[in-house]
Design an enzyme around this catalytic site. Structure first.
Site, PDB file in Angstrom:
ATOM      1  N   TRP A 105      61.656  34.657 -76.234  1.00 29.35           N
ATOM      2  CA  TRP A 105      62.670  33.605 -76.317  1.00 29.35           C
ATOM      3  C   TRP A 105      63.491  33.694 -77.594  1.00 29.35           C
ATOM      4  CZ3 TRP A 105      64.338  32.093 -72.020  1.00 29.35           C
ATOM      5  CH2 TRP A 105      63.481  31.909 -70.929  1.00 29.35           C
ATOM      6  N   ASP A 175      63.963  26.043 -81.373  1.00 29.44           N
ATOM      7  CA  ASP A 175      63.867  25.948 -79.916  1.00 29.44           C
ATOM      8  C   ASP A 175      62.458  25.443 -79.593  1.00 29.44           C
ATOM      9  OD1 ASP A 175      63.531  26.260 -77.219  1.00 29.44           O
ATOM     10  OD2 ASP A 175      63.966  28.420 -77.175  1.00 29.44           O
ATOM     11  N   LYS A 199      59.129  21.668 -69.489  1.00 29.16           N
ATOM     12  CA  LYS A 199      57.744  21.893 -69.914  1.00 29.16           C
ATOM     13  C   LYS A 199      57.072  20.578 -70.293  1.00 29.16           C
ATOM     14  CE  LYS A 199      59.338  26.315 -70.274  1.00 29.16           C
ATOM     15  NZ  LYS A 199      60.464  27.041 -70.829  1.00 29.16           N
TER      16      LYS A 199
HETATM   17  C1  LIG Z   1      61.454  27.935 -70.988  1.00 31.26           C
HETATM   18  C2  LIG Z   1      62.040  28.275 -72.282  1.00 31.26           C
HETATM   19  C3  LIG Z   1      63.409  28.551 -72.438  1.00 31.26           C
HETATM   20  C4  LIG Z   1      64.356  28.630 -71.277  1.00 31.26           C
HETATM   21  O1  LIG Z   1      64.639  27.398 -70.747  1.00 31.26           O
HETATM   22  P1  LIG Z   1      65.774  27.233 -69.641  1.00 31.26           P
HETATM   23  O2  LIG Z   1      65.786  25.763 -69.419  1.00 31.26           O
HETATM   24  O3  LIG Z   1      65.359  28.038 -68.456  1.00 31.26           O
HETATM   25  O4  LIG Z   1      67.046  27.731 -70.204  1.00 31.26           O
HETATM   26  C5  LIG Z   1      63.880  28.818 -73.700  1.00 31.26           C
HETATM   27  N1  LIG Z   1      63.072  28.808 -74.773  1.00 31.26           N
HETATM   28  C6  LIG Z   1      61.752  28.561 -74.665  1.00 31.26           C
HETATM   29  C7  LIG Z   1      60.888  28.567 -75.887  1.00 31.26           C
HETATM   30  C8  LIG Z   1      61.197  28.280 -73.419  1.00 31.26           C
HETATM   31  O5  LIG Z   1      59.883  28.029 -73.309  1.00 31.26           O
END
Ligand SMILES: *Cc1c(COP(=O)(O)O)cnc(C)c1O
Length: 363
Positions: A105, A175, A199
Site C-alpha cells: 500500500w 494511510d 476495514k
Molecule cells: C484496503 C487498503 C487500501 C485501499 O482501499 P480502497 O478503498 O480499495 O482504495 C489502501 N491502503 C490500505 C492500507 C488498505 O488497507
C-alpha cells in the site's frame, strides 16, 4: 443453510461488520425512525440526513479525541483516491514529498503521488521482503518536503509501526485504512489521516479524512473539486451527493464502538485477540508467521504452511469449518486472518481450534 455452525469472516476488506450494527441496519432499513422511508431514499439535504452526518462526525471526534483545529471529511473513492488527493492538496510549497515504503500500500500511494511532484523514498523495507517497519527515529527526514507519508498498518504483509515516525515540523500523513479506530492515537501528531471505510468503519467506497486546518489551501485551481479539501470542507462533505447510506452505517459502527467503551477498550480486545493467534502460530509445527515480532500487525495476521502443498487443502477445509476468506493476498500467497475490531474473540478461538485440528490430522 440449516446448520447452526458459527461462520466467521476473516476477509481483509470489505470486512465483517459488528452483528449488532447489521441487526440495527436491518431493523431500520425500510423505515428509519418513523419517517416511513429508508436512509437510502432520503435527500442528503434533509434535516434527518444532516443530523446523521453531524452525529457521525461528532461520534468520530469523540472516539479519536480529534482536536478542534482538525476537519473531518467524508469523501468517496476509498483510500486509493486519497493517494491522489493528498499530493493534489498538500504538494504545494516544494512540490516534493517523502514516502516511507513498507509494502504494497505504501508503494501504491507513492506511485500515484509521482504524477504530481518529486517523491523521495525515505526508507524502504524491501530488503527484508517487507517483514519489518521502522522505529520512530530510524528514518532521516530531509529538508523541504511538503509532507511525509506512511502506512501505519500494511494490510497485506501484516506489518505495523509501533511508534509514530519522528518527522519534525514536516506534516505527517498516514494511510490508516486497516488500523483506524483499532488503537488509541494522538491525532495532533499528524497533519492528515485518511482511511478507506471497508476495514474498521463500514461499507467500501467511503473514505474518512482528518486534516489539520492550516494544511487546507483555498488556492488550488487545478485540484478537482471533489478532491479539494477546501471545497469539501466548506461544503461540509456535501460538494456533491455524499454516500449517504455508507455514512449512516459508519455512524452505527461509531455508536457501537462508543457503547463498547471506545477505542481504548477495543484496543485491549485487539491486543488479546492478536496475542492468542500469534501464540498459536508460534507453537505450531505446521503454520508460521515470519514478520519481525515487534512489528506484527494486530489487524492482519498472514501465515504460511511449512508444507506449502497443503495450503489449498487447508483453505478448503477451513471454509467448510465456517472460517471464511483466509486466503492470502494474490501478491503474497499463503493465508491471512484479518481480525479487525468487529471480529469477536470467539472467531479467533475458533480459528485456533481449527489450526490445531488441521495440524493434528496432517502432521
Ligand atoms: C484496503 C487498503 C487500501 C485501499 O482501499 P480502497 O478503498 O480499495 O482504495 C489502501 N491502503 C490500505 C492500507 C488498505 O488497507
Amino acid at each position: 443453510m440449516t446448520s447452526a455452525k458459527p461462520v466467521f469472516n476473516f476477509c481483509s476488506g470489505p470486512a465483517m461488520l459488528p452483528i449488532e450494527v447489521m441487526q440495527q441496519a436491518r431493523a431500520e432499513l425500510l423505515d428509519f425512525q418513523g419517517t416511513g422511508i429508508s436512509v437510502m431514499e432520503m435527500s442528503h439535504r434533509s434535516d434527518i440526513f444532516i443530523s446523521i452526518l453531524d452525529s457521525a462526525e461528532q461520534n468520530l471526534r469523540k472516539l479519536m479525541s480529534i482536536p478542534d483545529n482538525y476537519r473531518v471529511l467524508f469523501m468517496q473513492g476509498g483510500a486509493s483516491l486519497q493517494f491522489s488527493a493528498v499530493p493534489l492538496n498538500l504538494m504545494s510549497a516544494y512540490r516534493r514529498a517523502g514516502y516511507i515504503n513498507t509494502g504494497y500500500w505504501s508503494q501504491r500511494a507513492m506511485a500515484e503521488a509521482q504524477r504530481y511532484g518529486a517523491i523521495v523514498e525515505l526508507a524502504s523495507a524491501q530488503c527484508s521482503n517487507f517483514k519489518t517497519a521502522f522505529a520512530a527515529g530510524e528514518v532521516d527526514i530531509p529538508r523541504q518536503l511538503d509532507y511525509v507519508h506512511y502506512t501505519p498498518n500494511e494490510t497485506i504483509d501484516g506489518v505495523a509501526f509501533t511508534e509514530i515516525p519522528d518527522v519534525g515540523d514536516v506534516p505527517l500523513v498516514a494511510d490508516m485504512s486497516s488500523c483506524i479506530l483499532s488503537a488509541s492515537i494522538d491525532v495532533s501528531r499528524f497533519g492528515l489521516l485518511y482511511a478507506g471505510a471497508q476495514k474498521n468503519i463500514g461499507p467500501a467506497g467511503l473514505a474518512v479524512v482528518i486534516v489539520r486546518e492550516d494544511l487546507i489551501r483555498p488556492d488550488l485551481p487545478n485540484t478537482p473539486r471533489l478532491l479539494n479539501y477546501h471545497i469539501v470542507s466548506e461544503q461540509v462533505s456535501m460538494a456533491n451527493t455524499p454516500p449517504t447510506y455508507a455514512i449512516y452505517l459508519a455512524n452505527l459502527v461509531f455508536q457501537w464502538l462508543l457503547r463498547k467503551g471506545g477505542v481504548a477498550q477495543i484496543e485491549q480486545h485487539n491486543i488479546e485477540k492478536a496475542a492468542l493467534l500469534y501464540g498459536a502460530l508460534d507453537r505450531s509445527k505446521l503454520f508460521y508467521n515470519d514478520v519481525r515480532a515487534q512489528y506484527r500487525s494486530k489487524m492482519n495476521v498472514p501465515f504460511f504452511l511449512r508444507e506449502e502443498t497443503l495450503t489449498p487443502v487447508f483453505l478448503e477445509e477451513a471454509t467448510r469449518f465456517g472460517l471464511l476468506n483466509l486466503q492470502g493476498h494474490r501478491s503474497s500467497g499463503g493465508c491471512r486472518a484479518s481480525i479487525y475490531n468487529a471480529m469477536p474473540k470467539a472467531g479467533v478461538m475458533r480459528l485456533i481450534e481449527f489450526l490445531e485440528i488441521f495440524e493434528n490430522r496432517y502432521v
